[in-house]
Design a protein around this motif. Structure first.
Motif, PDB file in Angstrom:
ATOM      1  N   LEU A  73       0.824  -1.215   0.000  1.00 19.85           N
ATOM      2  CA  LEU A  73       0.000   0.000   0.000  1.00 19.85           C
ATOM      3  C   LEU A  73       0.856   1.261   0.000  1.00 19.85           C
ATOM      4  N   THR A  74       2.023   1.204   0.653  1.00 20.04           N
ATOM      5  CA  THR A  74       2.868   2.405   0.670  1.00 20.04           C
ATOM      6  C   THR A  74       3.380   2.742  -0.734  1.00 20.04           C
ATOM      7  N   HIS A  75       3.485   1.719  -1.596  1.00 21.80           N
ATOM      8  CA  HIS A  75       3.976   1.978  -2.956  1.00 21.80           C
ATOM      9  C   HIS A  75       2.980   2.773  -3.796  1.00 21.80           C
ATOM     10  N   VAL A  76       1.711   2.643  -3.483  1.00 25.68           N
ATOM     11  CA  VAL A  76       0.717   3.286  -4.349  1.00 25.68           C
ATOM     12  C   VAL A  76      -0.016   4.449  -3.681  1.00 25.68           C
ATOM     13  N   GLU A  77       0.245   4.673  -2.373  1.00 22.02           N
ATOM     14  CA  GLU A  77      -0.565   5.663  -1.656  1.00 22.02           C
ATOM     15  C   GLU A  77      -0.469   7.064  -2.259  1.00 22.02           C
ATOM     16  N   LEU A  78       0.721   7.391  -2.784  1.00 23.74           N
ATOM     17  CA  LEU A  78       0.916   8.734  -3.328  1.00 23.74           C
ATOM     18  C   LEU A  78       0.063   8.964  -4.578  1.00 23.74           C
ATOM     19  N   ILE A  79       0.014   7.955  -5.445  1.00 26.30           N
ATOM     20  CA  ILE A  79      -0.772   8.061  -6.685  1.00 26.30           C
ATOM     21  C   ILE A  79      -2.250   8.212  -6.336  1.00 26.30           C
ATOM     22  N   VAL A  80      -2.686   7.422  -5.357  1.00 24.39           N
ATOM     23  CA  VAL A  80      -4.097   7.468  -4.956  1.00 24.39           C
ATOM     24  C   VAL A  80      -4.430   8.826  -4.343  1.00 24.39           C
ATOM     25  N   GLU A  81      -3.533   9.288  -3.469  1.00 20.53           N
ATOM     26  CA  GLU A  81      -3.689  10.604  -2.832  1.00 20.53           C
ATOM     27  C   GLU A  81      -3.782  11.691  -3.895  1.00 20.53           C
ATOM     28  N   ASP A  82      -2.885  11.613  -4.852  1.00 20.88           N
ATOM     29  CA  ASP A  82      -2.787  12.615  -5.899  1.00 20.88           C
ATOM     30  C   ASP A  82      -4.072  12.684  -6.714  1.00 20.88           C
ATOM     31  N   ARG A  83      -4.789  11.543  -6.818  1.00 15.17           N
ATOM     32  CA  ARG A  83      -6.028  11.519  -7.592  1.00 15.17           C
ATOM     33  C   ARG A  83      -7.262  11.620  -6.704  1.00 15.17           C
ATOM     34  N   ASN A  84      -7.026  12.067  -5.475  1.00 14.22           N
ATOM     35  CA  ASN A  84      -8.112  12.290  -4.504  1.00 14.22           C
ATOM     36  C   ASN A  84      -8.936  11.041  -4.213  1.00 14.22           C
ATOM     37  N   GLY A  85      -8.292   9.895  -4.306  1.00 12.78           N
ATOM     38  CA  GLY A  85      -9.001   8.645  -4.036  1.00 12.78           C
ATOM     39  C   GLY A  85      -8.678   8.108  -2.658  1.00 12.78           C
ATOM     40  N   TYR A  86      -9.067   6.877  -2.416  1.00 13.91           N
ATOM     41  CA  TYR A  86      -8.749   6.250  -1.132  1.00 13.91           C
ATOM     42  C   TYR A  86      -8.593   4.742  -1.302  1.00 13.91           C
ATOM     43  N   ILE A  87      -7.880   4.142  -0.361  1.00 13.43           N
ATOM     44  CA  ILE A  87      -7.841   2.685  -0.253  1.00 13.43           C
ATOM     45  C   ILE A  87      -8.259   2.356   1.172  1.00 13.43           C
ATOM     46  N   LYS A  88      -9.346   1.617   1.292  1.00 15.10           N
ATOM     47  CA  LYS A  88      -9.792   1.199   2.625  1.00 15.10           C
ATOM     48  C   LYS A  88      -9.366  -0.243   2.847  1.00 15.10           C
ATOM     49  N   THR A  89      -8.910  -0.551   4.059  1.00 14.86           N
ATOM     50  CA  THR A  89      -8.491  -1.927   4.339  1.00 14.86           C
ATOM     51  C   THR A  89      -9.395  -2.561   5.385  1.00 14.86           C
ATOM     52  N   PHE A  90      -9.722  -3.821   5.145  1.00 18.89           N
ATOM     53  CA  PHE A  90     -10.521  -4.608   6.081  1.00 18.89           C
ATOM     54  C   PHE A  90      -9.794  -5.934   6.297  1.00 18.89           C
ATOM     55  N   PHE A  91      -8.860  -5.931   7.244  1.00 18.88           N
ATOM     56  CA  PHE A  91      -8.096  -7.151   7.496  1.00 18.88           C
ATOM     57  C   PHE A  91      -8.862  -8.015   8.496  1.00 18.88           C
ATOM     58  N   ASN A  92      -9.791  -8.819   7.978  1.00 20.08           N
ATOM     59  CA  ASN A  92     -10.634  -9.633   8.853  1.00 20.08           C
ATOM     60  C   ASN A  92     -10.035 -11.006   9.156  1.00 20.08           C
ATOM     61  N   ALA A  93      -8.987 -11.376   8.411  1.00 21.38           N
ATOM     62  CA  ALA A  93      -8.370 -12.681   8.637  1.00 21.38           C
ATOM     63  C   ALA A  93      -7.624 -12.654   9.968  1.00 21.38           C
ATOM     64  N   GLU A  94      -7.913 -13.636  10.821  1.00 26.84           N
ATOM     65  CA  GLU A  94      -7.214 -13.674  12.109  1.00 26.84           C
ATOM     66  C   GLU A  94      -5.821 -14.246  11.939  1.00 26.84           C
ATOM     67  N   SER A  95      -5.674 -15.154  10.967  1.00 25.09           N
ATOM     68  CA  SER A  95      -4.354 -15.699  10.688  1.00 25.09           C
ATOM     69  C   SER A  95      -3.957 -15.303   9.268  1.00 25.09           C
ATOM     70  N   SER A  96      -2.723 -14.796   9.116  1.00 27.50           N
ATOM     71  CA  SER A  96      -2.281 -14.410   7.761  1.00 27.50           C
ATOM     72  C   SER A  96      -0.877 -14.928   7.459  1.00 27.50           C
ATOM     73  N   THR A  97      -0.459 -15.975   8.175  1.00 25.63           N
ATOM     74  CA  THR A  97       0.879 -16.526   7.959  1.00 25.63           C
ATOM     75  C   THR A  97       0.901 -17.441   6.740  1.00 25.63           C
ATOM     76  N   VAL A  98       1.709 -17.069   5.760  1.00 32.17           N
ATOM     77  CA  VAL A  98       1.794 -17.861   4.521  1.00 32.17           C
ATOM     78  C   VAL A  98       3.263 -18.118   4.199  1.00 32.17           C
ATOM     79  N   LEU A  99       3.481 -19.065   3.295  1.00 27.90           N
ATOM     80  CA  LEU A  99       4.826 -19.346   2.816  1.00 27.90           C
ATOM     81  C   LEU A  99       4.971 -18.588   1.502  1.00 27.90           C
ATOM     82  N   ALA A 100       5.793 -17.543   1.509  1.00 29.44           N
ATOM     83  CA  ALA A 100       5.830 -16.706   0.315  1.00 29.44           C
ATOM     84  C   ALA A 100       7.194 -16.068   0.127  1.00 29.44           C
TER      85      ALA A 100
END
Length: 198
Positions: free
Chosen positions: A59-86
Motif C-alpha cells: 500500500l505504501t507503494h501506491v498511496e501517493l498516486i491514490v492521494e494525488d487523484r483524490n481517491g482512497y484505499i480502505k483496508t478490512f483485514f478480517n483474517a485472524e491468521s495471515s501466515t503464509v509461505l511466500a
C-alpha cells in the motif's frame, strides 16, 4: 513547485522515487524471471511471512498516486491468521500489480477496498475497485500474457499487459489461485486464495 519549500515533503517524495526506481529494476528482473518460469527453470525461495505485513508494504507503494487523484484505499483485514509461505519481493509485487491495475482502470478518483478473511485453511485476499470494469470475455483472458482489453479511445492506460500474467504465475507458484469478478462500468474484484501455514 507546490512542495519545493517543504523539506519534509521533498524528502518523502525523493524516498518514494528512489523506492519506485528500485521496484522498476525489480520488475525488469521479473519479466526475465517469468520467461524462466515458463521454461520451468525457476525456483522461488519462500519464507514464513505475514500476508498483512506484505499488504501494508504494498500500500505504501501506491498511496501517493491514490492521494494525488483524490481517491482512497480502505483496508478490512478480517483474517485472524495471515501466515503464509511466500517470497516477500515477488508477492509484494503481485499485490502492487493488482493495486496498480485497480488505480489505472478507475477513470474517476480511485475508490479501492482491500480485504482479507480466513476460509478453512486458506486466506482470501480481495482487491475491489469501482472503476471501468470489463466484459465477461475480457475477464476470461485478463491473465494471459500481453492481453489488454481494447479500451477504445482511452490512451491514459499505460502498460505492456505483463502484470497480470506475472501475478498468475507467481500466485500459482505459491500453491494459490487468482481470479477476477467484473462487470462493465461497475468495477472489478481480484481474488487471491493462498494456503495458510501453521
Amino acid at each position: 513547485p507546490k512542495v519545493i519549500d517543504d523539506k519534509g515533503k521533498v524528502l518523502r517524495y525523493l524516498t518514494m522515487i528512489k523506492e519506485e526506481n528500485k521496484r522498476m529494476h525489480a520488475q525488469v528482473e521479473n519479466v526475465l524471471r517469468i520467461s524462466q518460469l515458463e521454461k520451468n527453470e525457476l525456483t522461488i525461495s519462500k519464507d514464513r511471512v505475514e500476508l498483512h505485513d506484505l499488504l501494508e508494504d504494498a500500500l505504501t507503494h501506491v498511496e501517493l498516486i491514490v492521494e494525488d487523484r483524490n481517491g482512497y484505499i480502505k483496508t478490512f483485514f478480517n483474517a485472524e491468521s495471515s501466515t503464509v509461505l511466500a517470497n516477500e519481493t515477488h508477492f509484494t509485487n503481485v499485490i502492487v500489480n493488482i493495486l496498480d491495475n485497480a488505480i489505472k482502470y478507475s477513470p474517476d478518483a480511485p475508490e479501492i477496498e482491500v480485504s482479507t478473511e480466513n476460509v478453512g485453511t486458506n486466506i482470501i485476499l480481495k482487491v475491489k475497485d469501482h472503476g471501468s470494469g470489463m466484459s465477461k470475455a475480457a475477464a476470461k483472458k485478463v491473465f494471459e500474457k500481453f492481453y489488454r482489453e481494447h479500451t477504445g479511445n482511452i490512451h491514459n492506460v499505460k502498460g505492456h499487459g505483463l502484470g497480470l500474467a506475472y501475478v498468475k504465475r507467481i500466485v500459482e507458484d505459491h500453491q494459490g489461485h487468482v481470479s477476477v469478478e467484473s462487470e462493465k462500468d461497475k468495477g472489478s474484484t481480484f481474488i487471491i486464495k493462498l494456503p495458510l501455514i501453521s
